[in-house]
Design a protein around this motif. Sequence first.
Motif, PDB file in Angstrom:
ATOM      1  N   PHE A  10       0.831  -1.214   0.000  1.00 37.47           N
ATOM      2  CA  PHE A  10       0.000   0.000   0.000  1.00 37.47           C
ATOM      3  C   PHE A  10       0.858   1.254   0.000  1.00 37.47           C
ATOM      4  O   PHE A  10       0.601   2.198  -0.746  1.00 37.47           O
ATOM      5  N   LEU A  11       1.890   1.270   0.833  1.00 39.07           N
ATOM      6  CA  LEU A  11       2.749   2.451   0.935  1.00 39.07           C
ATOM      7  C   LEU A  11       3.488   2.711  -0.370  1.00 39.07           C
ATOM      8  O   LEU A  11       3.616   3.851  -0.806  1.00 39.07           O
ATOM      9  N   ARG A  22      -3.213   4.339  -6.522  1.00 41.81           N
ATOM     10  CA  ARG A  22      -3.093   5.160  -5.308  1.00 41.81           C
ATOM     11  C   ARG A  22      -4.402   5.141  -4.525  1.00 41.81           C
ATOM     12  O   ARG A  22      -4.407   5.042  -3.301  1.00 41.81           O
ATOM     13  N   ALA A  23      -5.521   5.220  -5.248  1.00 41.23           N
ATOM     14  CA  ALA A  23      -6.820   5.200  -4.569  1.00 41.23           C
ATOM     15  C   ALA A  23      -7.037   3.869  -3.845  1.00 41.23           C
ATOM     16  O   ALA A  23      -7.468   3.843  -2.691  1.00 41.23           O
ATOM     17  N   ALA A  24      -6.741   2.778  -4.512  1.00 45.53           N
ATOM     18  CA  ALA A  24      -6.893   1.467  -3.876  1.00 45.53           C
ATOM     19  C   ALA A  24      -5.964   1.341  -2.669  1.00 45.53           C
ATOM     20  O   ALA A  24      -6.356   0.832  -1.610  1.00 45.53           O
ATOM     21  N   ALA A  25      -4.755   1.832  -2.810  1.00 42.47           N
ATOM     22  CA  ALA A  25      -3.776   1.749  -1.726  1.00 42.47           C
ATOM     23  C   ALA A  25      -4.183   2.600  -0.534  1.00 42.47           C
ATOM     24  O   ALA A  25      -3.899   2.251   0.615  1.00 42.47           O
ATOM     25  N   ALA A  26      -4.857   3.705  -0.759  1.00 38.64           N
ATOM     26  CA  ALA A  26      -5.267   4.582   0.345  1.00 38.64           C
ATOM     27  C   ALA A  26      -6.343   3.944   1.207  1.00 38.64           C
ATOM     28  O   ALA A  26      -6.448   4.246   2.397  1.00 38.64           O
ATOM     29  N   LYS A  27      -7.129   3.055   0.652  1.00 40.02           N
ATOM     30  CA  LYS A  27      -8.169   2.376   1.430  1.00 40.02           C
ATOM     31  C   LYS A  27      -7.598   1.241   2.280  1.00 40.02           C
ATOM     32  O   LYS A  27      -8.145   0.916   3.327  1.00 40.02           O
ATOM     33  N   GLY A  28      -6.513   0.652   1.838  1.00 42.89           N
ATOM     34  CA  GLY A  28      -5.956  -0.520   2.507  1.00 42.89           C
ATOM     35  C   GLY A  28      -5.629  -0.364   3.975  1.00 42.89           C
ATOM     36  O   GLY A  28      -6.032  -1.193   4.792  1.00 42.89           O
ATOM     37  N   PRO A  29      -4.907   0.689   4.355  1.00 41.47           N
ATOM     38  CA  PRO A  29      -4.561   0.816   5.783  1.00 41.47           C
ATOM     39  C   PRO A  29      -5.777   0.905   6.697  1.00 41.47           C
ATOM     40  O   PRO A  29      -5.704   0.537   7.861  1.00 41.47           O
ATOM     41  N   GLY A  30      -6.906   1.358   6.199  1.00 41.51           N
ATOM     42  CA  GLY A  30      -8.114   1.420   7.014  1.00 41.51           C
ATOM     43  C   GLY A  30      -8.603   0.047   7.431  1.00 41.51           C
ATOM     44  O   GLY A  30      -9.284  -0.101   8.438  1.00 41.51           O
ATOM     45  N   ALA A  36      -0.075   4.308  13.215  1.00 38.75           N
ATOM     46  CA  ALA A  36       1.067   4.974  12.587  1.00 38.75           C
ATOM     47  C   ALA A  36       0.849   5.202  11.092  1.00 38.75           C
ATOM     48  O   ALA A  36       1.406   6.126  10.515  1.00 38.75           O
ATOM     49  N   HIS A  37       0.031   4.391  10.469  1.00 41.88           N
ATOM     50  CA  HIS A  37      -0.202   4.525   9.028  1.00 41.88           C
ATOM     51  C   HIS A  37      -1.130   5.688   8.695  1.00 41.88           C
ATOM     52  O   HIS A  37      -1.216   6.100   7.541  1.00 41.88           O
ATOM     53  N   ALA A  38      -1.788   6.232   9.695  1.00 40.66           N
ATOM     54  CA  ALA A  38      -2.681   7.364   9.453  1.00 40.66           C
ATOM     55  C   ALA A  38      -1.910   8.547   8.880  1.00 40.66           C
ATOM     56  O   ALA A  38      -2.426   9.280   8.038  1.00 40.66           O
ATOM     57  N   TRP A  39      -0.675   8.730   9.296  1.00 40.76           N
ATOM     58  CA  TRP A  39       0.091   9.892   8.842  1.00 40.76           C
ATOM     59  C   TRP A  39       0.446   9.785   7.367  1.00 40.76           C
ATOM     60  O   TRP A  39       0.560  10.790   6.684  1.00 40.76           O
ATOM     61  N   VAL A  40       0.583   8.575   6.855  1.00 35.99           N
ATOM     62  CA  VAL A  40       0.806   8.398   5.419  1.00 35.99           C
ATOM     63  C   VAL A  40      -0.447   8.841   4.670  1.00 35.99           C
ATOM     64  O   VAL A  40      -0.367   9.504   3.638  1.00 35.99           O
ATOM     65  N   GLU A  54     -10.898  10.728  -1.942  1.00 41.60           N
ATOM     66  CA  GLU A  54     -12.051   9.967  -1.456  1.00 41.60           C
ATOM     67  C   GLU A  54     -11.583   8.708  -0.737  1.00 41.60           C
ATOM     68  O   GLU A  54     -12.086   8.355   0.328  1.00 41.60           O
ATOM     69  N   ALA A  55     -10.592   8.032  -1.306  1.00 38.29           N
ATOM     70  CA  ALA A  55     -10.069   6.811  -0.696  1.00 38.29           C
ATOM     71  C   ALA A  55      -9.353   7.112   0.617  1.00 38.29           C
ATOM     72  O   ALA A  55      -9.430   6.330   1.567  1.00 38.29           O
ATOM     73  N   VAL A  56      -8.673   8.245   0.685  1.00 31.21           N
ATOM     74  CA  VAL A  56      -8.021   8.658   1.931  1.00 31.21           C
ATOM     75  C   VAL A  56      -9.071   8.838   3.023  1.00 31.21           C
ATOM     76  O   VAL A  56      -8.889   8.403   4.161  1.00 31.21           O
ATOM     77  N   ALA A  57     -10.195   9.467   2.677  1.00 29.29           N
ATOM     78  CA  ALA A  57     -11.268   9.654   3.650  1.00 29.29           C
ATOM     79  C   ALA A  57     -11.759   8.310   4.179  1.00 29.29           C
ATOM     80  O   ALA A  57     -11.946   8.133   5.384  1.00 29.29           O
ATOM     81  N   ALA A  58     -11.941   7.354   3.279  1.00 30.82           N
ATOM     82  CA  ALA A  58     -12.387   6.017   3.690  1.00 30.82           C
ATOM     83  C   ALA A  58     -11.332   5.331   4.548  1.00 30.82           C
ATOM     84  O   ALA A  58     -11.657   4.714   5.569  1.00 30.82           O
ATOM     85  N   GLY A  59     -10.068   5.438   4.145  1.00 28.23           N
ATOM     86  CA  GLY A  59      -8.985   4.818   4.916  1.00 28.23           C
ATOM     87  C   GLY A  59      -8.862   5.404   6.312  1.00 28.23           C
ATOM     88  O   GLY A  59      -8.718   4.684   7.298  1.00 28.23           O
ATOM     89  N   LEU A  60      -8.936   6.726   6.412  1.00 28.73           N
ATOM     90  CA  LEU A  60      -8.865   7.367   7.731  1.00 28.73           C
ATOM     91  C   LEU A  60     -10.079   7.008   8.577  1.00 28.73           C
ATOM     92  O   LEU A  60      -9.960   6.822   9.786  1.00 28.73           O
ATOM     93  N   GLY A  61     -11.228   6.907   7.942  1.00 28.70           N
ATOM     94  CA  GLY A  61     -12.417   6.500   8.681  1.00 28.70           C
ATOM     95  C   GLY A  61     -12.250   5.121   9.286  1.00 28.70           C
ATOM     96  O   GLY A  61     -12.704   4.857  10.391  1.00 28.70           O
ATOM     97  N   GLY A  62     -11.574   4.241   8.562  1.00 26.64           N
ATOM     98  CA  GLY A  62     -11.329   2.894   9.065  1.00 26.64           C
ATOM     99  C   GLY A  62     -10.336   2.853  10.208  1.00 26.64           C
ATOM    100  O   GLY A  62     -10.473   2.075  11.141  1.00 26.64           O
TER     101      GLY A  62
END
Length: 106
Positions: A10-11, A22-30, A36-40, A54-62
């Motif tokens: 993902f990183l 990038r969009a798919a990878a941003a959802k993965g950490p969620g 620690a992955h939130a900062w990425v 949009e994917a970052v929003a979903a990942g951070l929500g997770g």
Amino acid sequence: MGTAQQIAHFLRELKDGDTWRRAAAAKGPGSVGRDAHAWVLVEAADDHAPEVREAVAAGLGGLGVAEAGRTVLPALMGDEDPWVPADQRPGRFGSAGRAGAVFPGS
């Protein structure tokens, strides 16, 4: 693939992938990441591609990391682009992330 390998993938994709990777990878950490992955994801929140934001929003929500939420969620919640629809923004979850973690004061 183990969790550490998934996160490494993902990183890598967040830095070097095309828009959709990038969009798919941003959802993965969620799903499998740690706080620690939130900062990425925070760093990726200003990506030029709305699909990635949009994917970052979903990942951070997770992940539900309070500090990260206070840092970037207001900007994502106010994103005017249709790729960051209201039903995908972290604000949809009130003050709780998908994992049930609370964003105090966000």
